[in-house]
Design an enzyme around this catalytic site. Sequence first.
Site, PDB file in Angstrom:
ATOM      1  N   ASN A 159       5.387 -11.117  -3.039  1.00 43.75           N
ATOM      2  CA  ASN A 159       5.857 -10.180  -2.010  1.00 43.75           C
ATOM      3  C   ASN A 159       7.083  -9.456  -2.559  1.00 43.75           C
ATOM      4  O   ASN A 159       8.136 -10.059  -2.744  1.00 43.75           O
ATOM      5  CB  ASN A 159       6.197 -10.956  -0.739  1.00 43.75           C
ATOM      6  CG  ASN A 159       6.704 -10.080   0.388  1.00 43.75           C
ATOM      7  OD1 ASN A 159       7.069  -8.929   0.184  1.00 43.75           O
ATOM      8  ND2 ASN A 159       6.750 -10.643   1.585  1.00 43.75           N
TER       9      ASN A 159
ATOM     10  N   HIS B 226       1.139  -4.044   3.447  1.00 45.50           N
ATOM     11  CA  HIS B 226       2.274  -4.685   2.798  1.00 45.50           C
ATOM     12  C   HIS B 226       1.834  -6.040   2.285  1.00 45.50           C
ATOM     13  O   HIS B 226       1.158  -6.802   2.993  1.00 45.50           O
ATOM     14  CB  HIS B 226       3.422  -4.838   3.800  1.00 45.50           C
ATOM     15  CG  HIS B 226       4.433  -5.859   3.397  1.00 45.50           C
ATOM     16  ND1 HIS B 226       5.086  -5.823   2.182  1.00 45.50           N
ATOM     17  CD2 HIS B 226       4.901  -6.967   4.046  1.00 45.50           C
ATOM     18  CE1 HIS B 226       5.913  -6.851   2.101  1.00 45.50           C
ATOM     19  NE2 HIS B 226       5.814  -7.556   3.208  1.00 45.50           N
TER      20      HIS B 226
ATOM     21  N   CYS C  17      10.503  -5.235   4.834  1.00 50.82           N
ATOM     22  CA  CYS C  17       9.094  -5.107   4.457  1.00 50.82           C
ATOM     23  C   CYS C  17       8.464  -3.812   4.949  1.00 50.82           C
ATOM     24  O   CYS C  17       7.488  -3.330   4.373  1.00 50.82           O
ATOM     25  CB  CYS C  17       8.293  -6.298   4.965  1.00 50.82           C
ATOM     26  SG  CYS C  17       8.846  -7.881   4.276  1.00 50.82           S
TER      27      CYS C  17
END
Length: 335
Positions: free
Chosen positions: A292, A262, A115
């Site tokens: 995501n 993020h 991530c």
Amino acid sequence: MYTSRITGMGKYVPENIVTNDDLSKLMDTNDAWIQERTGIKERRHIKKGDGNSTAVMGVKAAEMALERAKISKDDIDMIVFATLSPDYYFPGCGVQVQELMGIHTCPAIDVRNQCSGFVYALSVADQFIKTGMYKNVLVIGSENHSGGLDFTTRGRSVSVIFGDGAGAAVLSRSEVEGHGILSTHLHSEGKHALELSLKGPSTNHWVPQLIEENPQEDIPYYPYMNGQFVFKNAVVRFSEVIMEGLKANNLEVSDIDMLVPHQANLRISQFIQKKFQLSDDQVYNNIQRYGNTTAASIPIALCEAWEEGKVKEGDTVVLAAFGSGFTWASAVIKW
């Protein structure tokens, strides 16, 4: 003293839209349950036969970024590719992009920081430009999550979150002081590595051994996430690394024109927004539409924010990420 500036952004997401209702037909879940916990309404998944892969999506995003930067593939001095879902165990996606785009024999680096991958990759590119070694670096974040998720009730806590897509940026050398990437800040804490992990297949446990050793209800070649623990750490590290970047540049929270976090979970972004007392116009979120997308989430979101006119010349833009490793990172940019 050279600086690096983002001169072009690009993005790509598959056409195949997967809604929460679609997932409810595969597992015991529903739209309200998913939205309440994550804020996600839909995500994009690669569809069999659509020609997409992690590298191919990266190329599509990169071609858009090059066009907007007004440079050709022959101007690229280096490729930095961030992903946790490469097409092959080896080689990495960086060299695949190089081949698919017909780029000359420049170096290609793959970054495996999940991530936080795009911010780490951005930092790598920034250092090479600041030293004067390279002039134009292509930075890509791309993920094919749907190819490795458990779409049963057993895996719902993870599988409802993730989507596929790619984002790219061209970093170019500049001599304008006080503009471009002002600083990047990178951290990791390996003691929590297994709280968000994919243990296999690996060189320690390859597929035949995994199938033999593990019952179907506990398959280690699907991702594992200790959700509450990750959430608690994320909100702390997000706050810390954002403040670190601001202090390094003698900035205050009020100086932020756009925070692009993020896209891990809308609830994390909302927590950070509330803590820093930022308005809706100061934080960009698109997890509702894409889920995501790990290393692709920040470049996709940054690209969209710019396309929508929410990131403008002279703006102070802050990127921040937290994820598996644990790793976390931020970048402060004067656009």
